[in-house]
Design an enzyme around this catalytic site. Sequence first.
Site, PDB file in Angstrom:
ATOM      1  N   GLY A   1       0.852  -1.176   0.000  1.00 25.05           N
ATOM      2  CA  GLY A   1       0.000   0.000   0.000  1.00 25.05           C
ATOM      3  C   GLY A   1       0.879   1.215   0.000  1.00 25.05           C
ATOM      4  O   GLY A   1       1.816   1.330  -0.761  1.00 25.05           O
ATOM      5  N   CYS A   2       0.608   2.080   0.902  1.00 21.44           N
ATOM      6  CA  CYS A   2       1.563   3.137   1.119  1.00 21.44           C
ATOM      7  C   CYS A   2       2.207   2.785   2.407  1.00 21.44           C
ATOM      8  O   CYS A   2       2.818   3.586   3.071  1.00 21.44           O
ATOM      9  CB  CYS A   2       0.867   4.465   1.211  1.00 21.44           C
ATOM     10  SG  CYS A   2       1.858   5.758   0.560  1.00 21.44           S
TER      11      CYS A   2
END
Lengths: 255, 255
Positions: free
Chosen positions: A102-103
Amino acid sequence: MFDKKNVHKYSERYGLKEETAFLAQEEKVTLFLNNAEIISLLCSPANIDELALGFLTAEGFICTNNDYFEVDIREKGNTVFVYADQIKDVEKIKLRATLTSGCGQGTTFSEQEGADILSGASPNFSIQKVLSDIKLFQTESLIEGRTGGVHSAGLAIDGELVIRKDVGRHNAVDKIWGYCLLNNKKPYSAALYLTGRISSEIIYKALKMQIPFIISMSGATSRAMELAQDFGITLLGYVRGRNAVIYSHSERIKS
Amino acid sequence: MFDKKNVHKYSERYGLKEETAFLAQEEKVTLFLNNAEIISLLCSPANIDELALGFLTAEGFICTNNDYFEVDIREKGNTVFVYADQIKDVEKIKLRATLTSGCGQGTTFSEQEGADILSGASPNFSIQKVLSDIKLFQTESLIEGRTGGVHSAGLAIDGELVIRKDVGRHNAVDKIWGYCLLNNKKPYSAALYLTGRISSEIIYKALKMQIPFIISMSGATSRAMELAQDFGITLLGYVRGRNAVIYSHSERIKS
């Protein structure tokens, strides 16, 4: 979606100075499915019915493969109760956690490897349409620049551009999915627009939604590119101004 | 950290043209703790020993509160085996998952509410030092601009700026933590530099590491600002060129 706060700003010319700033809201929302607590998400507190339904479907808790499925959503403050008739084994799914890049460290409970190859129609998309959509998307996503804390996802479908925002990159996409489910939209020839970069789990998500086009203002990881090639998704990145990078299946893009 | 790939580039002037691009690598790494499988992370395949140790400590699987703890890390391809003498109840922690906004849906297994208020020394930091560090950090993080898929985290400690990179925003910070643990560094008066925006779980992470300064090139969410105020962390955002926004505890910043 954002709070007014007093902050200090430093500039070389004026030194430290008190000013008002707009900061993206971030709240904890807890999801229940048929009265069982599933998870707490940190998210932007807007469209949380769509977020709840999109998340639970994306992660495989709710099955929406049949054309007919019943769902009832009730919000109570920051808690969302979803009641669905087609659910899977909750405890089994919860134990099968894979953190994703994801981040950061996203969880995806779903068995990504089980995803199908995109089997729907192979629509064409003109590069001019992409460039004009991204311009609109960028304008509508301006809040991101204002607060520096919000991602946008947009869906070009049936002549419209539906936009959802969230502090979470995945949450924004889940809201789009929830929107489709609640409004009976089939994104099989739609395009998904994103502000954030593309890592593998976004490809899997689009694949499950059967979306053939992913178009981002940022770049893609090499794994995302490989998956898009394998799964028949046309992936574009760095789409800004009059330029674009096409990572996969460029045969669907007409210049 | 990045792969060379053939892509198509579109520009108004030249139309579609095949070119070589650099894409950030993203790989699945599986962590074992004392022979129990904990999780799979999608990450950049560099410094994965630090990532493993930092993640397991951040999420509360390994206890490093005592000055003395033993740890042994063995890498075998994309699997990392960590052996530690002070571990907590793995199954109990795994069941207590909270998804976080990250840039998506991060999991944090740790009980965030149990975190202490920052109790260490209250060092001062000059704005000039921040601005010169961020310049160095930005230069070293240039790969991010090149691939659009990599976040950086930096730690200014003992006159050095240690930088780690990852496709995951959290992974980069966990690598920094792993670096500190493996090198017996105490970041109690250090500053953490970040390319990405600041949401609440980054504040909790810094709090557990007892880092008093967080400095980002992007903005913060309102929840992150409130937590930084409450926990005694000096939080700066939009630090670029000769400008900065100070969200909390500006008394530690000297102009």
